[in-house]
Design a protein around this motif. Structure first.
Motif, mmCIF file in Angstrom:
data_model
loop_
_atom_site.group_PDB
_atom_site.id
_atom_site.type_symbol
_atom_site.label_atom_id
_atom_site.label_comp_id
_atom_site.label_asym_id
_atom_site.label_seq_id
_atom_site.Cartn_x
_atom_site.Cartn_y
_atom_site.Cartn_z
ATOM 1 N N LYS A 1 -47.011 15.729 -78.193
ATOM 2 C CA LYS A 1 -48.226 14.952 -78.434
ATOM 3 C C LYS A 1 -47.886 13.464 -78.535
ATOM 4 O O LYS A 1 -48.580 12.628 -77.950
ATOM 5 C CB LYS A 1 -48.922 15.429 -79.705
ATOM 6 C CG LYS A 1 -50.198 14.691 -80.011
ATOM 7 C CD LYS A 1 -50.835 15.184 -81.296
ATOM 8 C CE LYS A 1 -52.062 14.350 -81.620
ATOM 9 N NZ LYS A 1 -52.601 14.657 -82.929
ATOM 10 N N ASP B 1 -38.176 29.136 -83.714
ATOM 11 C CA ASP B 1 -39.050 29.686 -84.747
ATOM 12 C C ASP B 1 -40.321 28.846 -84.807
ATOM 13 O O ASP B 1 -40.483 27.895 -84.046
ATOM 14 C CB ASP B 1 -38.345 29.754 -86.102
ATOM 15 C CG ASP B 1 -37.813 28.407 -86.566
ATOM 16 O OD1 ASP B 1 -38.275 27.369 -86.050
ATOM 17 O OD2 ASP B 1 -36.943 28.386 -87.447
ATOM 18 N N LYS B 2 -41.208 29.205 -85.692
ATOM 19 C CA LYS B 2 -42.505 28.532 -85.758
ATOM 20 C C LYS B 2 -42.360 27.054 -86.102
ATOM 21 O O LYS B 2 -43.084 26.221 -85.559
ATOM 22 C CB LYS B 2 -43.399 29.235 -86.774
ATOM 23 C CG LYS B 2 -43.808 30.620 -86.342
ATOM 24 C CD LYS B 2 -44.599 31.344 -87.413
ATOM 25 C CE LYS B 2 -44.837 32.786 -86.991
ATOM 26 N NZ LYS B 2 -45.498 33.559 -88.026
ATOM 27 N N THR B 3 -41.423 26.732 -86.984
ATOM 28 C CA THR B 3 -41.222 25.339 -87.369
ATOM 29 C C THR B 3 -40.765 24.502 -86.184
ATOM 30 O O THR B 3 -41.279 23.399 -85.943
ATOM 31 C CB THR B 3 -40.185 25.241 -88.508
ATOM 32 O OG1 THR B 3 -40.620 26.055 -89.592
ATOM 33 C CG2 THR B 3 -40.008 23.818 -88.973
ATOM 34 N N LYS B 4 -39.792 25.008 -85.426
ATOM 35 C CA LYS B 4 -39.312 24.279 -84.251
ATOM 36 C C LYS B 4 -40.411 24.131 -83.218
ATOM 37 O O LYS B 4 -40.539 23.087 -82.575
ATOM 38 C CB LYS B 4 -38.112 24.989 -83.627
ATOM 39 C CG LYS B 4 -36.852 24.863 -84.435
ATOM 40 C CD LYS B 4 -35.714 25.584 -83.739
ATOM 41 C CE LYS B 4 -34.455 25.580 -84.580
ATOM 42 N NZ LYS B 4 -33.373 26.325 -83.930
ATOM 43 N N LEU B 5 -41.210 25.158 -83.053
ATOM 44 C CA LEU B 5 -42.301 25.106 -82.090
ATOM 45 C C LEU B 5 -43.295 24.010 -82.471
ATOM 46 O O LEU B 5 -43.739 23.239 -81.627
ATOM 47 C CB LEU B 5 -43.004 26.457 -81.997
ATOM 48 C CG LEU B 5 -44.148 26.540 -80.986
ATOM 49 C CD1 LEU B 5 -43.643 26.279 -79.569
ATOM 50 C CD2 LEU B 5 -44.820 27.902 -81.066
ATOM 51 N N VAL B 6 -43.626 23.933 -83.760
ATOM 52 C CA VAL B 6 -44.542 22.888 -84.224
ATOM 53 C C VAL B 6 -43.936 21.510 -83.976
ATOM 54 O O VAL B 6 -44.625 20.591 -83.523
ATOM 55 C CB VAL B 6 -44.889 23.082 -85.718
ATOM 56 C CG1 VAL B 6 -45.609 21.871 -86.280
ATOM 57 C CG2 VAL B 6 -45.731 24.327 -85.911
ATOM 58 N N CYS B 7 -42.635 21.364 -84.236
ATOM 59 C CA CYS B 7 -41.960 20.078 -83.987
ATOM 60 C C CYS B 7 -42.037 19.710 -82.508
ATOM 61 O O CYS B 7 -42.297 18.552 -82.158
ATOM 62 C CB CYS B 7 -40.505 20.137 -84.444
ATOM 63 S SG CYS B 7 -40.310 20.174 -86.232
ATOM 64 N N GLN C 1 -44.312 20.661 -80.397
ATOM 65 C CA GLN C 1 -45.704 20.329 -80.083
ATOM 66 C C GLN C 1 -46.043 18.916 -80.552
ATOM 67 O O GLN C 1 -46.714 18.167 -79.842
ATOM 68 C CB GLN C 1 -46.645 21.354 -80.720
ATOM 69 C CG GLN C 1 -46.570 22.712 -80.057
ATOM 70 C CD GLN C 1 -47.335 23.789 -80.822
ATOM 71 O OE1 GLN C 1 -47.592 23.661 -82.007
ATOM 72 N NE2 GLN C 1 -47.679 24.861 -80.122
ATOM 73 N N VAL C 2 -45.569 18.548 -81.743
ATOM 74 C CA VAL C 2 -45.817 17.198 -82.259
ATOM 75 C C VAL C 2 -45.115 16.177 -81.369
ATOM 76 O O VAL C 2 -45.688 15.140 -81.018
ATOM 77 C CB VAL C 2 -45.346 17.075 -83.733
ATOM 78 C CG1 VAL C 2 -45.328 15.636 -84.183
ATOM 79 C CG2 VAL C 2 -46.232 17.918 -84.632
ATOM 80 N N LYS C 3 -43.879 16.472 -80.995
ATOM 81 C CA LYS C 3 -43.124 15.566 -80.131
ATOM 82 C C LYS C 3 -43.839 15.390 -78.796
ATOM 83 O O LYS C 3 -43.974 14.271 -78.297
ATOM 84 C CB LYS C 3 -41.715 16.130 -79.905
ATOM 85 C CG LYS C 3 -40.839 15.268 -79.034
ATOM 86 C CD LYS C 3 -39.467 15.898 -78.861
ATOM 87 C CE LYS C 3 -38.624 15.128 -77.884
ATOM 88 N NZ LYS C 3 -37.328 15.767 -77.658
ATOM 89 N N GLU D 1 -51.816 35.101 -85.020
ATOM 90 C CA GLU D 1 -50.872 35.748 -84.100
ATOM 91 C C GLU D 1 -50.338 37.067 -84.631
ATOM 92 O O GLU D 1 -49.915 37.916 -83.866
ATOM 93 C CB GLU D 1 -49.730 34.805 -83.771
ATOM 94 C CG GLU D 1 -48.903 34.429 -84.982
ATOM 95 C CD GLU D 1 -47.894 33.363 -84.672
ATOM 96 O OE1 GLU D 1 -46.713 33.581 -84.992
ATOM 97 O OE2 GLU D 1 -48.275 32.338 -84.128
#
Length: 102
Positions: free
Chosen positions: A56, A44-50, A52-54, A19
């Motif tokens: 999923k 931020d990127k960390t929250k976005l990943v969280c 996405q995991v949630k 990106e």
């Protein structure tokens, strides 16, 4: 100025999963601290990943719930058939022997 730079980037654009090197980031610069482009403040990127995991995990749970509901429906049908068979056997027994004695 932006138009010239945008044309250069588009003409030299190689698809990238990084990106930091995509066309928009090259034109507008890096995201501000605590923000992701098009995601608003405090993302931020960390929250976005969280998130996405949630998402999923929720999708997997919903799929599992559908599977379990299907199994429950199948078992309810089996129980219904068994009840009908027991009722038929009781009817035949009473018809043959007159009554059920314990």
């Amino acid at each position: 100025m932006f138009q010239k730079k945008a044309e250069e980037i588009v003409n030299n654009d190689n698809p990238s999963t990084n990106e930091a090197q995509d066309s928009l980031s090259q034109l507008l610069g890096p995201d501000n601290h605590g923000r992701l482009r098009a995601m608003g403040r405090n993302m931020d990127k960390t929250k976005l990943v969280c998130f996405q995991v949630k998402h999923k995990c929720i999708a997997e749970m919903q799929e599992n719930q559908l599977h379990l509901q299907k199994k429950v429906n199948e078992l309810q049908e089996v129980i219904k058939k068994m009840k009908n068979q027991v009722s038929a056997l009781i009817y035949l027994y009473i018809k043959t022997y007159g009554s059920i004695s314990t």
